[in-house]
Structures are given as structure tokens and as C-alpha cells.
Motif scaffolding. Structure first.
Motif: not given
Length: 282
Positions: A139, A143, A147
Motif C-alpha cells: 500500500h 501510494k 503520488q
């Protein structure tokens, strides 16, 4: 005349003699019949006495046979009762020993299964922890990648908008001071557009999460309604369905407690394996 009288006297004498002879024969015949009757009566009495004696002897014989048979039956009955009592005692002892053995096996099996369950639980905790760490790392990586991708898109979008603003305002034709002022205005406008774009994405993300939560809640409510209907149907038809329910309908001990003592007794397990066999679906 004298001859006629003599003839009549002779005839009278002959008639008298014939009558006396007839009476004598009648008396002799009567005596003979009486003798025969007495002889027959004596014979009949003897035969009756013999028949009575035979009947009495036969009756005595039957009574003795019945007494002997009754004694034999009583002896056989006592023997059967004693043998049956011994058999029942032996069966009861075997049943008690079997139940004791089953309880011991069940306890040993339950203890072994408890140890195995504890081991599996510990292993599952370790696997879950490792899986949680792996998911967390994945995760985090996703992420960061998201981003980075969003940042790259924003940079590309920012450069594209800045170039478009510069082209629209003909910024290359301005002097240095105006160009810097216009670039600052363009930068603020671009940042505002990016902020609005971020807020729209965030709002869309929140709506998606809310939609998923709503679907989960609806599924949970639907499952609860189905479960309540299942329990109502089971309770309404419990007496008729006992012994005919397929595996999986009775899910756990709580179902049995709701259905009453008959179901608790019918599904009473003798071991942990039997308990799982009663409730697990095939």
C-alpha cells in the motif's frame, strides 16, 4: 246234545289252555326281556364305571402333565429371566465402558484439537502479521507511486497551462518586469486550478468510498433480514422438520438453543468431530 256239550267243553278247555300257554309265554318273554335288560343295565353301568375311571385317570394324567409342564415353564422362565438379567447387566456394563471410552477419546481428541487449534491460531497470527506487513508495504509503495504519478500529471498540467497562458497573453512580447508579474499571476491561477482539480478528485474518491460503504451496509441489512426469516421459518416448522434438515441449515449451538430441547438432544455430539459433522456443510 251231549256230544255237542262235550265238544263245547273241549273247545273251552283248549281255549283256556291256549290262553294259559299264551300267558306263560308272555311271562317267559317278559322274564327274558327283564333278564336281558338287567344284563344290559349291568353292562352299561360297568361301561360307565370304566369310562368314568378312564376319564378320571386321563384327567389325573393331564393334571400331572400340566403341573410338570408348569414347573418346567417356571424353571425355564426363571432361567430366561436370570439369563436376560445377566445379559442386560453385561450390556449395561459394556455401554458404560463404551461411553467412558468415548468420553476419554473425546477429551483426548478435544485436547489434541485444542492444541492443534492453538498452534494453527499462532501460525495464523504470524501469517496475518506478515500479510499485514506485506499489504502495508504494498500500500505504501502504491501510494508513493500514485503520488509520484499524480505529481507528474500535475507538473505536466502546470507546464501545459503555463504555456497556454503565456501564449494567450503573448508574454514573450512583454518586458522583463511585466513578464515576471504575469508569470506570477499565471502561477497563482495554475495552482488554483490544480487545487480545484485535487478537491474534485478527493470528492470523487470520498463518494466512491461512501458508495462502497452503502453497498456493504445494504448487503449486511439484507443478510440480517434473510437470517431473521430463516430463524422464523425454522421455529415455525421445527417439530415437522426434526430429522429431515440437510446439513448446513443448523449452523451453530445458538440455532439449537432457539429451536428447543428436542433439537439440542437430537444434535447432541459425542465428540468434537461429531459436533463439526452435525453443523458443517458437505
Amino acid at each position: 246234545m251231549i256230544t255237542q256239550i262235550q265238544e263245547e267243553d273241549r273247545i273251552a278247555r283248549d281255549a283256556e289252555l291256549a290262553k294259559k300257554e299264551e300267558q306263560r309265554q308272555f311271562i317267559e318273554k317278559f322274564k327274558q326281556e327283564q333278564a336281558e335288560w338287567r344284563a344290559n343295565e349291568i353292562r352299561r353301568n360297568q361301561e360307565e364305571d370304566e369310562r368314568v375311571a378312564r376319564y378320571k385317570a386321563e384327567k389325573d394324567k393331564q393334571e400331572k402333565e400340566m403341573e410338570t409342564k408348569k414347573a418346567d415353564n417356571n424353571a425355564a422362565k426363571e432361567y430366561c429371566q436370570e439369563k436376560l438379567g445377566n445379559m442386560l447387566t453385561a450390556i449395561r456394563q459394556e455401554q458404560e465402558e463404551f461411553e467412558k471410552l468415548v468420553c476419554e477419546l473425546a477429551m483426548n481428541e478435544q485436547e489434541e484439537r485444542a492444541k492443534q487449534a492453538e498452534k494453527e491460531r499462532d501460525e495464523k497470527v504470524i501469517r496475518d502479521r506478515e500479510e499485514l506487513m506485506r499489504v502495508h508495504q504494498l500500500h505504501t509503495q502504491m501510494k508513493l507511486e500514485r503520488q509520484a504519478a499524480e505529481q507528474a500529471q500535475e507538473n505536466l498540467y502546470r507546464a501545459h497551462i503555463m504555456a497556454k497562458f503565456a501564449e494567450d497573453d503573448r508574454i514573450e512580447q512583454m518586458n522583463a518586469q511585466k513578464r515576471r508579474m504575469k508569470q506570477l499571476e499565471h502561477k497563482k491561477a495554475v495552482e488554483e486550478l490544480i487545487r480545484i482539480r485535487r478537491e474534485k478528485k478527493e470528492e470523487s474518491h470520498k463518494q466512491a468510498i461512501a458508495e462502497r460503504e452503502r453497498e456493504v451496509q445494504e448487503a449486511r441489512i439484507k443478510a440480517q433480514i434473510i437470517e431473521e426469516e430463516r430463524q422464523v421459518i425454522l421455529q415455525q416448522h421445527a417439530d415437522q422438520l426434526l430429522g429431515y434438515l440437510p446439513k448446513g441449515v443448523i449452523r451453530d449451538q445458538k440455532d439449537l438453543e432457539r429451536l428447543g430441547e428436542k433439537y439440542i438432544e437430537a444434535y447432541k455430539p459425542t465428540s468434537q468431530r461429531e459436533f463439526e459433522k452435525n453443523f458443517d456443510e458437505e
